[in-house]
Enzyme design. Sequence first.
Site, PDB file in Angstrom:
ATOM      1  CG  ASN A  34      -1.651  12.861  16.928  1.00 32.59           C
ATOM      2  OD1 ASN A  34      -1.530  11.654  16.683  1.00 32.59           O
ATOM      3  ND2 ASN A  34      -2.249  13.301  18.030  1.00 32.59           N
ATOM      4  CB  SER A  36       0.089  10.007  19.026  1.00 34.55           C
ATOM      5  OG  SER A  36      -1.244   9.664  18.705  1.00 34.55           O
ATOM      6  CB  ALA A  72      -8.191  10.738  15.153  1.00 32.12           C
ATOM      7  CE1 TYR A 139     -11.421   2.462  21.860  1.00 36.20           C
ATOM      8  CE2 TYR A 139     -12.130   0.233  22.413  1.00 36.20           C
ATOM      9  CZ  TYR A 139     -11.884   1.212  21.468  1.00 36.20           C
ATOM     10  OH  TYR A 139     -12.117   0.958  20.139  1.00 36.20           O
ATOM     11  CG  PHE A 167     -18.167  -7.499  16.857  1.00 36.81           C
ATOM     12  CD1 PHE A 167     -18.557  -8.260  17.933  1.00 36.81           C
ATOM     13  CD2 PHE A 167     -19.008  -6.475  16.438  1.00 36.81           C
ATOM     14  CE1 PHE A 167     -19.767  -8.024  18.583  1.00 36.81           C
ATOM     15  CE2 PHE A 167     -20.224  -6.229  17.074  1.00 36.81           C
ATOM     16  CZ  PHE A 167     -20.589  -7.014  18.154  1.00 36.81           C
ATOM     17  CB  SER A 202      -0.523 -15.707  27.147  1.00 33.23           C
ATOM     18  OG  SER A 202       0.819 -15.607  27.577  1.00 33.23           O
ATOM     19  CB  VAL A 203      -4.507 -19.815  25.949  1.00 34.41           C
ATOM     20  CG1 VAL A 203      -6.011 -20.073  25.910  1.00 34.41           C
ATOM     21  CG2 VAL A 203      -3.866 -20.162  24.618  1.00 34.41           C
ATOM     22  NE  ARG A 277      -7.155 -11.051  28.155  1.00 32.94           N
ATOM     23  CZ  ARG A 277      -6.867 -10.826  26.878  1.00 32.94           C
ATOM     24  NH1 ARG A 277      -5.754 -10.185  26.558  1.00 32.94           N
ATOM     25  NH2 ARG A 277      -7.665 -11.240  25.923  1.00 32.94           N
ATOM     26  CG  ASP A 280     -11.051 -11.318  28.147  1.00 34.15           C
ATOM     27  OD1 ASP A 280     -11.257 -10.198  27.635  1.00 34.15           O
ATOM     28  OD2 ASP A 280      -9.978 -11.927  28.042  1.00 34.15           O
TER      29      ASP A 280
END
Length: 319
Positions: A34, A36, A72, A139, A167, A202-203, A277, A280
Site C-alpha cells: 500500500n 505506506s 507487510a 511490535y 536479528f 548517538s551512542v 534506552r 536495550d
Amino acid sequence: MSGKYLVTGGAGYVGSVVAQHLIEAGHEVSVLDNLSTGFREGVPAGAAFIEGDIRDASKWLDSSFDAVLHFAAFSQVGESVAKPEKYWDNNVGGTMALLAAMRDADVRRLVFSSTAATYGEPVSTPITESDPTAPTSPYGASKLAVDHMITGEAAAHGLAAVSLRYFNVAGAYGQFGERHDPESHLIPLVLQVAQGRREAISVYGDDYPTDDGTCVRDYIHVADLAEAHLLAVEAATPGEHLICNLGNGNGFSVRQVIETVRQVTGHPIPEVIAPRRDGDPAVLVASAAAARQKLGWHPSRPDLAGIVADAWAFARRKG
C-alpha cells in the site's frame, strides 16, 4: 521448478530484495504493497505491482499462486509503544485477513517475516528458537501473536509455513537498500554522519557489560536473508510451522560498527554518548543452527565491512 508468488510488503527494504531474488531464480512475482512505508521504485523490474492493502488480498489472490511471502508490517519499536493499536490492527488484523484469503484461494504455503523482538530480554546467548518469548514492545508482541496464529492455521488447515526471526538486517543488494522514514537502524544512521546529513551519532549507553561498554548485535546481510526465504519456501511442510532464527552468530558492538564505517567511508564519525534506552539488552546474538539444519542455509556475507560497504554504495547512489 519455477513458481508464482505473492510478496506482501514487497516495496519495502527486505521485501524488495526477496522479490528480486525470486525473479532472478526464475519465479513469477506479484508485489502487494500500500506504499505506506514502501516505495514504488523499490518494486523490482519484472514484478507485477498491486497497490493495495493486505486486508483486501482476496481481490488478487487465487489458486494460481504457489505461495505467499509476507513482509507487510509496521516495524518501528518506539512507534508501537506510542500507538499500539496501529500495530495490532495492521500486523495482526491484516495477517488474519491474509490467512483467510489464502484459505479461500487454496494457497497453502507461507513464509512469514518474524523478528528477534519476539524474544525480548534474552535469558542466554546465543538465542535459540526454544528460548522463552517475552517481547518488550507491542511490535514484538504483534509479531509473536502472528507466529501463534500461523501455528494454529497449520494445525487446523494444513498450512505449510515457515517463520524467519531476523536479528539486525543490514547492507544493500544492487538498487535495493534501507531508507526508512524515520531511520532507526544503526548502520544507515552512521552513514548519514559520513554523508554530512547528521552531525554525530548517538551512542546510547557506554557502560554495558561488554568489551567496549556498548551494546552488541548480530548483523546479517539482506542478501543472505533473501536467500533464506527462497530455501524456506521449498522447506515448508503441510501441517507444520517451522520457526528459524536468522543471524550470523557473531556480535559486533556499536563502537565496532562506527569504527568500521570510518574505515569503509574514510570519513570521521563524531560520537555523542547518550543515556541507555529502556529495554536495550547488552547482547543480542542468534543461534542459526536450526536454519542451517532444516533449511540448508549458510550466510555467505558475514563480514561487517562488506555489509557496510554495500550499504554505503547504496546511500551514495540515493543521495
